[in-house]
Design a protein around this motif. Sequence first.
Motif, PDB file in Angstrom:
ATOM      1  N   ARG A 155       0.834  -1.206   0.000  1.00 43.08           N
ATOM      2  CA  ARG A 155       0.000   0.000   0.000  1.00 43.08           C
ATOM      3  C   ARG A 155       0.864   1.248   0.000  1.00 43.08           C
ATOM      4  N   LEU A 158      -7.439  10.776   3.589  1.00 42.59           N
ATOM      5  CA  LEU A 158      -6.499   9.654   3.518  1.00 42.59           C
ATOM      6  C   LEU A 158      -6.698   8.922   2.196  1.00 42.59           C
ATOM      7  N   ASN A 180      -5.443   5.938  -0.406  1.00 41.82           N
ATOM      8  CA  ASN A 180      -4.712   4.658  -0.401  1.00 41.82           C
ATOM      9  C   ASN A 180      -4.587   4.147  -1.820  1.00 41.82           C
ATOM     10  N   TYR A 213      -3.279   0.729  -3.953  1.00 39.40           N
ATOM     11  CA  TYR A 213      -2.835  -0.660  -3.853  1.00 39.40           C
ATOM     12  C   TYR A 213      -2.520  -1.147  -5.267  1.00 39.40           C
ATOM     13  N   ILE A 261      -3.913  -3.424   3.689  1.00 41.83           N
ATOM     14  CA  ILE A 261      -3.872  -2.841   5.042  1.00 41.83           C
ATOM     15  C   ILE A 261      -4.471  -3.893   5.980  1.00 41.83           C
ATOM     16  N   HIS A 319      -8.148  -3.597  11.165  1.00 43.74           N
ATOM     17  CA  HIS A 319      -8.104  -2.499  12.133  1.00 43.74           C
ATOM     18  C   HIS A 319      -9.464  -1.835  12.178  1.00 43.74           C
ATOM     19  N   ASP A 358     -11.006   2.271  12.611  1.00 38.27           N
ATOM     20  CA  ASP A 358     -10.481   3.634  12.516  1.00 38.27           C
ATOM     21  C   ASP A 358     -10.595   4.309  13.889  1.00 38.27           C
ATOM     22  N   LEU A 403     -15.916   6.831   3.013  1.00 39.54           N
ATOM     23  CA  LEU A 403     -14.937   6.264   2.087  1.00 39.54           C
ATOM     24  C   LEU A 403     -15.519   6.102   0.687  1.00 39.54           C
ATOM     25  N   LEU A 449     -11.880  -4.009  -0.255  1.00 38.92           N
ATOM     26  CA  LEU A 449     -12.232  -3.699   1.124  1.00 38.92           C
ATOM     27  C   LEU A 449     -13.084  -4.823   1.704  1.00 38.92           C
ATOM     28  N   HIS A 487     -12.054  -3.753   9.776  1.00 36.90           N
ATOM     29  CA  HIS A 487     -11.949  -3.881   8.313  1.00 36.90           C
ATOM     30  C   HIS A 487     -10.498  -4.021   7.888  1.00 36.90           C
ATOM     31  N   ARG A 517      -5.984  -0.742  -7.154  1.00 37.03           N
ATOM     32  CA  ARG A 517      -7.156  -0.317  -6.389  1.00 37.03           C
ATOM     33  C   ARG A 517      -6.816   0.998  -5.714  1.00 37.03           C
ATOM     34  N   SER A 531      -8.540   3.994  -2.868  1.00 41.90           N
ATOM     35  CA  SER A 531      -9.643   4.453  -2.024  1.00 41.90           C
ATOM     36  C   SER A 531      -9.281   5.827  -1.469  1.00 41.90           C
TER      37      SER A 531
HETATM   38  O1  LIG Z   1      -8.672   1.036   1.193  1.00 45.57           O
HETATM   39  C1  LIG Z   1      -9.664   0.828   1.875  1.00 45.57           C
HETATM   40  O2  LIG Z   1     -10.747   0.537   1.386  1.00 45.57           O
HETATM   41  C2  LIG Z   1      -9.609   0.949   3.370  1.00 45.57           C
HETATM   42  C3  LIG Z   1      -8.522   1.845   3.875  1.00 45.57           C
HETATM   43  C4  LIG Z   1      -8.572   1.980   5.351  1.00 45.57           C
HETATM   44  O3  LIG Z   1      -9.195   1.240   6.039  1.00 45.57           O
HETATM   45  C5  LIG Z   1      -7.861   3.073   6.019  1.00 45.57           C
HETATM   46  O4  LIG Z   1      -7.106   3.787   5.345  1.00 45.57           O
HETATM   47  O5  LIG Z   1      -8.053   3.242   7.241  1.00 45.57           O
END
Ligand SMILES: O=C(O)CCC(=O)C(=O)O
Length: 326
Positions: A88, A183, A185, A187, A199, A202, A204, A211, A219, A258, A268, A270
């Motif tokens: 990531r 944030l 992300n 991938y 990831i 975890h 948040d 999101l 996800l 998640h 991917r 997000s």
């Molecule tokens: O990429 C995702 O869908 C989740 C990312 C995520 O959980 C995060 O950045 O806290």
Amino acid sequence: MPRGRPATNAPILAEDVARILDKLVKAFRKVINHGVPESLRHAMFDACKSFFDLAEKEKLEYAGKHVLDPIRCGTSFNASVEKVFFWRDFLKVFVHPEFHAPNKPSGFRQGFLILNSFNLRLNGTLKDVNLKFSFSREISLEYCKRTREVAAELLKGISESLGLEENYINKALELDIGVQVLLANLYPPCPQPELAMGIPPHSDHGCLTLLMQNEVGGLQLKHNGHWVQVNAIPKSYLVNTADHIEILSNGKYKSVLHRAVVNEKCTRMSVAVQHGPSLETFVTPAFELVNKENPAAYHGMKYKDYVEQQQSGSLNGKSCLERLRV
Ligand SMILES: O=C(O)CCC(=O)C(=O)O
Ligand SMILES: [Fe+2]
């Protein structure tokens, strides 16, 4: 649940969930019809993508070290403590209460033309055309302002569902000076996805995360002990409840566990916006939800300390929240 119903510690009832969903749906409608314009969502997504496309040496400027650095990019989750890196790349920008944005790429800071209304009356012939545009502030500033409004609405619904006054959470957690983090992300395709993770599991740390993701799935949420894939629904947000809603609600809401898995073929991406209390707020279970039968289930903690603790180690399920359990 009718407003004014006394707060109890009974579990959340189906009717409450229905009300929340109704609120959520309304908020989402607002997002689609009057709230965050689709074009703005796309522009925000594209700006994040362009950031990842920058040359490595251009991104170096933002390779921050501290978890509270206003702009930070990197690989994995916390490369300074992890033995195995996750598949990531990320960009993390604190956008509230003080707004920050990277200077590159220009997409982040460009103004944005919003089509506000379009009336075309046809009566055999073209009669009246009414086009209204407005020029917004920088893309990320505008985008984060809009998502903050959506989050504030959703938190009103959650407050009410707990039998609390509708602005309870917004006030108790000082959301008007609350932390909001953008944030992104990325991938990339992974040659051996079965051996890698984007990831790890975890929850948040804030209150609510909104999101959006591209069409590439990855996800997953933990549901009844199983990982369930969550695909993107066009024009919508996936809303995650986070740890500080679990704490404030004294466990009536659970933060969502998640993770993101990777795949061999497609990139991917997000873009999440996390909404949390103000850094100096000391968060405890709501006084109104605690009584003899339902004692406080969590110790209180200053949000800043919680963020530092959760982000400084390796991500490990809900271990940070578990440490606060009474
Ligand atoms: O990429 C995702 O869908 C989740 C990312 C995520 O959980 C995060 O950045 O806290
Ligand atoms: Fe997350």
